[in-house]
Design a protein around this motif. Structure first.
Motif, PDB file in Angstrom:
ATOM      1  N   GLU B 141      64.798  52.383  70.145  1.00  0.00           N
ATOM      2  CA  GLU B 141      64.933  53.193  71.356  1.00  0.00           C
ATOM      3  C   GLU B 141      64.854  54.679  70.974  1.00  0.00           C
ATOM      4  O   GLU B 141      65.167  55.047  69.843  1.00  0.00           O
ATOM      5  CB  GLU B 141      66.256  52.872  72.062  1.00  0.00           C
ATOM      6  N   PRO B 142      64.452  55.554  71.905  1.00  0.00           N
ATOM      7  CA  PRO B 142      64.272  56.979  71.585  1.00  0.00           C
ATOM      8  C   PRO B 142      65.516  57.621  70.966  1.00  0.00           C
ATOM      9  O   PRO B 142      65.416  58.469  70.085  1.00  0.00           O
ATOM     10  CB  PRO B 142      63.956  57.606  72.942  1.00  0.00           C
ATOM     11  N   MET B 143      66.704  57.189  71.426  1.00  0.00           N
ATOM     12  CA  MET B 143      67.954  57.763  70.938  1.00  0.00           C
ATOM     13  C   MET B 143      68.065  57.668  69.412  1.00  0.00           C
ATOM     14  O   MET B 143      68.630  58.550  68.765  1.00  0.00           O
ATOM     15  CB  MET B 143      69.102  56.994  71.582  1.00  0.00           C
ATOM     16  N   TYR B 144      67.523  56.598  68.858  1.00  0.00           N
ATOM     17  CA  TYR B 144      67.597  56.420  67.408  1.00  0.00           C
ATOM     18  C   TYR B 144      66.818  57.523  66.681  1.00  0.00           C
ATOM     19  O   TYR B 144      67.341  58.188  65.790  1.00  0.00           O
ATOM     20  CB  TYR B 144      67.055  55.036  67.029  1.00  0.00           C
ATOM     21  N   TYR B 145      65.552  57.719  67.106  1.00  0.00           N
ATOM     22  CA  TYR B 145      64.728  58.751  66.455  1.00  0.00           C
ATOM     23  C   TYR B 145      65.319  60.129  66.704  1.00  0.00           C
ATOM     24  O   TYR B 145      65.305  60.998  65.830  1.00  0.00           O
ATOM     25  CB  TYR B 145      63.289  58.691  66.973  1.00  0.00           C
ATOM     26  N   LEU B 146      65.870  60.328  67.914  1.00  0.00           N
ATOM     27  CA  LEU B 146      66.501  61.599  68.245  1.00  0.00           C
ATOM     28  C   LEU B 146      67.674  61.856  67.292  1.00  0.00           C
ATOM     29  O   LEU B 146      67.848  62.971  66.796  1.00  0.00           O
ATOM     30  CB  LEU B 146      66.984  61.574  69.701  1.00  0.00           C
ATOM     31  N   GLY B 147      68.445  60.804  67.026  1.00  0.00           N
ATOM     32  CA  GLY B 147      69.575  60.934  66.109  1.00  0.00           C
ATOM     33  C   GLY B 147      69.115  61.377  64.731  1.00  0.00           C
ATOM     34  O   GLY B 147      69.684  62.298  64.132  1.00  0.00           O
ATOM     35  N   VAL B 148      68.049  60.736  64.236  1.00  0.00           N
ATOM     36  CA  VAL B 148      67.536  61.101  62.908  1.00  0.00           C
ATOM     37  C   VAL B 148      67.076  62.560  62.919  1.00  0.00           C
ATOM     38  O   VAL B 148      67.361  63.330  61.987  1.00  0.00           O
ATOM     39  CB  VAL B 148      66.370  60.172  62.500  1.00  0.00           C
ATOM     40  N   ILE B 149      66.387  62.967  64.001  1.00  0.00           N
ATOM     41  CA  ILE B 149      65.867  64.335  64.072  1.00  0.00           C
ATOM     42  C   ILE B 149      67.026  65.340  64.116  1.00  0.00           C
ATOM     43  O   ILE B 149      67.013  66.340  63.397  1.00  0.00           O
ATOM     44  CB  ILE B 149      64.937  64.500  65.294  1.00  0.00           C
TER      45      ILE B 149
END
Lengths: 173, 529
Positions: B141-149
């Motif tokens: 989900e987008p939240m995962y990539y957002l977290g990494v960023i």
């Protein structure tokens, strides 16, 4: 505390260090030469033959091969015995390898690998040879089986929760 | 001096002028690191107990979730939080300087905590079953990539703050001459971090846009090429930080000084220049890139980085031997080693870290990175064994060892349970050594990494796995339990010390003494052996 660190760049290197650096450097140069030399002399390299291919096209090529050379079924998966020297297609999708392949010992085949969906790993067991299978890419391994028997193709790149059940088969007669 | 004097305290042990805002930033980052290592450790134990076939604890879905959580919390969050604490220590404290912009430090910290939280929540919700590498087209989900960023942006700010503090220290003349070797090594790590994080941005931003539907797709081969420009050099940040810590521990515990620092510093330069291209060894059996590209990038670049590691392999023990010999431990070949302060967990931890990193992790790296050997090793458990030797037995253990000095000096508390601290490093070090070796041995039978069930339940065809692999996997499980006990003790000692430890009032209260510099022979040349 006052910090005063001596500038070191013009200080001569100790003899022990010098000897060690030379040994390390010579070893590195040896490895450096070894890598391309063995690439040409050893002939045990991973293939570098690769093409772009769409999943639809690869599916079509695989289906055509199955129609032409199908000799039976194993666990619901078609078994194919393609003629020696031909282009052979092994298609990966969550969580199956299609089809089961039947090769003849000592004959050479061009094995094409590609994926319909996510990334997979082609791991030939128990020989233990491993290659990546990517969607959109056709990876061509030119292979000549040197022993008879049944070999399993295990998926060794995580491809989803059912990853562990993704096992295919290659039979060499 | 632009900061008021009240912003500083003078350390009664080291004499450093410690900038209080920097000290607070070091504290919060260190606490966050320990929280992450605890979470990651629990995940790790669950993963190991699932891969031990006789136990096979978790179901498939939770196994991959625990594996994702283990990788991110350990390899990314624990290590980077600790490194950020180390960067502030190595710049502000070691250079007697103020930290350039404390508010930026807090912003970085908040971003990193927010990122780590998003990633962990996403994994636990089962919306990010993509493992740490998140190879597309597998999608989280987008939240995962957002977290990494968010985490990466925070880390980038922290690195920039480190450089800014170096500039401030230089301009305000808080030190003379060169920066100390520890700070120099951290600077190398920070430079590598900049281009590593640039690769991260180059790949995670498009992947995030793809996950919210703004980009049609991500090319899997390009993703792998760029992602490993993040994945591999980030391990070199860890190596540079770890080796800096080895030198620092040598200085703290036996008063050592390298034979010639030029050599050590030159080796750090080699890391900066040559490590990034070596990430090509992750693509040795990939379609897409040509053999010429693979051979060139893995041979010349990797081997120059290997030279750097070989140099440190000489200079780190040589510095300690020299210091010990100058203290008079000259009898026989190894009296200097026997008479090292082994009762100090920093010494034992460092020695184990050097050993496990060198002989299990480091040595196997160039072997597995050979074009031909990689065919039999790629994505097998051998790879997992290799990097548990480098990043757990090496980096994590070095960080643990240094904690026994950093925690008393920065939190002003005495180490709780000092006897357990000794046991802790040995349990963790030997446990991880066993873990690394057994993983590699199991992998040599073709056991895949990242795999829930080597009995292949539900598969159309059975796979006969060599029974020896089952034995190695069982021993792997036992080693993991030993390492996990060591890791749990570390968390226990850290938490009890930080929150309930006896306060330090004078240098006498320091749990492990800081050694006076070894007598200087004046020549910088090793005494004859």
């Amino acid at each position: 505390m006052s910090i005063n660190v001596e500038r070191v760049w013009w200080k001569p290197v100790d003899k022990g260090e010098k000897i060690w650096i030379i040994i390390a450097l010579m070893w590195a140069i040896f490895l450096f030469v070894m890598m391309p030399w063995w690439h040409y002399y050893g002939k045990q390299n991973p293939s570098s033959e690769t093409y772009k291919v769409s999943p639809e096209k690869f599916q079509e090529l695989t289906n055509r091969m199955i129609e032409q050379y199908k000799v039976g079924e194993d666990a619901g998966i078609p078994v194919v015995a393609p003629p020696p020297g031909s282009d052979v297609f092994l298609l990966a999708r969550q969580f199956q390898w299609t089809p089961v392949l039947k090769f003849k010992k000592g004959e050479t085949y061009r094995l094409h690998l590609s994926s319909m969906d996510v990334q997979h790993g082609f791991s030939l067991q128990p020989t233990n040879m491993n290659f990546m299978v990517l969607p959109g890419y056709d990876y061509v391994l030119t292979m000549t089986p040197t022993e008879t028997g049944t070999f399993e193709v295990v998926c060794n790149e995580f491809c989803g929760i059912g990853h562990h059940a993704m096992v295919g088969k290659i039979i060499v007669e | 001096m632009s900061a008021s004097n009240e912003a500083f305290r003078t350390c009664d042990v080291t004499g450093f002028r410690v900038h209080r805002p920097a000290e607070w930033l070091i504290r919060v980052n260190a606490v966050a690191a320990v929280v992450c290592v605890l979470i990651g450790g629990i995940y790790g134990l669950l993963v190991a107990l699932t891969r031990w076939p006789a136990v096979h604890l978790l179901d498939a879905a939770w196994y991959y979730r625990a594996l994702s959580g283990h990788g991110l919390n350990m390899l990314i969050f624990w290590i980077i939080f600790f490194e950020v604490a180390g960067l502030y220590f190595g710049s502000a404290v070691v250079l007697n300087s103020r930290i350039a912009a404390p508010k930026v430090g807090w912003l970085a910290f908040i971003l990193m905590v927010a990122g780590a939280l998003l990633v962990n929540v996403s994994i636990l919700r089962g919306k990010a079953d993509v493992l740490m590498t998140s190879y597309p087209p597998l999608k989280a989900e987008p939240m995962y990539y957002l977290g990494v960023i968010l985490f990466a942006v925070g880390a980038l700010l922290a690195v920039i703050l480190f450089f800014a503090t170096l500039v401030v220290a230089k301009r305000e003349k808080t030190y003379q001459g060169s920066v100390p070797l520890f700070t120099f090594g951290l600077t190398a790590a920070a430079i590598i971090a900049i281009f590593t994080l640039a690769h991260g941005a180059a790949i995670y931003v498009p992947t995030f846009l793809w996950s919210i539907g703004l980009l049609p797709g991500i090319d899997p081969a390009i993703y792998r090429t760029v992602w490993w420009g993040l994945g591999h050099p980030s391990q070199q940040i860890n190596v540079a930080a770890m080796i800096s810590i080895w030198y620092l521990i040598g200085t703290l515990t036996v008063g050592s000084k390298p034979v010639n620092e030029k050599v050590c510093r030159g080796a750090f330069l080699l890391y900066i220049l040559f490590i990034n291209l070596a990430s090509a060894h992750h693509l040795l059996v990939d379609p897409g890139v040509s053999s010429t590209w693979k051979v060139w990038n893995t041979s010349y670049a990797m081997y120059l980085a290997v030279v750097a590691s070989m140099i440190h392999a000489y200079t780190v023990p040589a510095a300690i031997e020299l210091a010990q010999r100058r203290k008079g431990y000259n009898k026989s070949l190894f009296e200097w080693l026997r008479k090292a302060p082994w009762g100090n967990p920093a010494v034992a931890g460092m020695a184990l870290s050097v050993f496990v990193f060198g002989f299990l992790g480091g040595l196997t790296g160039p072997i597995l990175g050979t074009e031909q050997v990689n065919i039999i090793a790629h994505n097998t458990y051998r790879i997992t064994g290799h990097f548990h030797g480098t990043v757990v037995g090496g980096t994590t253990l070095a960080f643990m060892a240094l904690s026994y000095y950093i925690v008393p000096l920065i939190f002003r508390r005495q180490i709780a349970f000092p006897k357990l601290a000794n046991l802790q490093v040995w349990l963790f070090g030997l446990g991880v050594a066993g873990l690394s070796a057994t993983m590699m041995l199991a992998g040599s039978y073709g056991v895949p990494r990242r795999h829930w069930d080597i009995a292949f339940s539900g598969a159309p065809f059975g796979v006969e796995v060599n029974p020896a692999a089952y034995m190695w996997l069982a021993l792997m499980g036992i080693s993991a339990i030993i390492a996990a006990i060591g890791g749990a003790l570390y968390c226990l000692i850290a938490v009890v010390t930080v929150f309930f430890g006896k306060r330090m009032d004078s240098p006498k209260d320091l749990t492990y003494p800081v050694s006076a510099p070894a007598p200087d022979a004046g020549t910088g040349i090793a005494p004859s052996l």
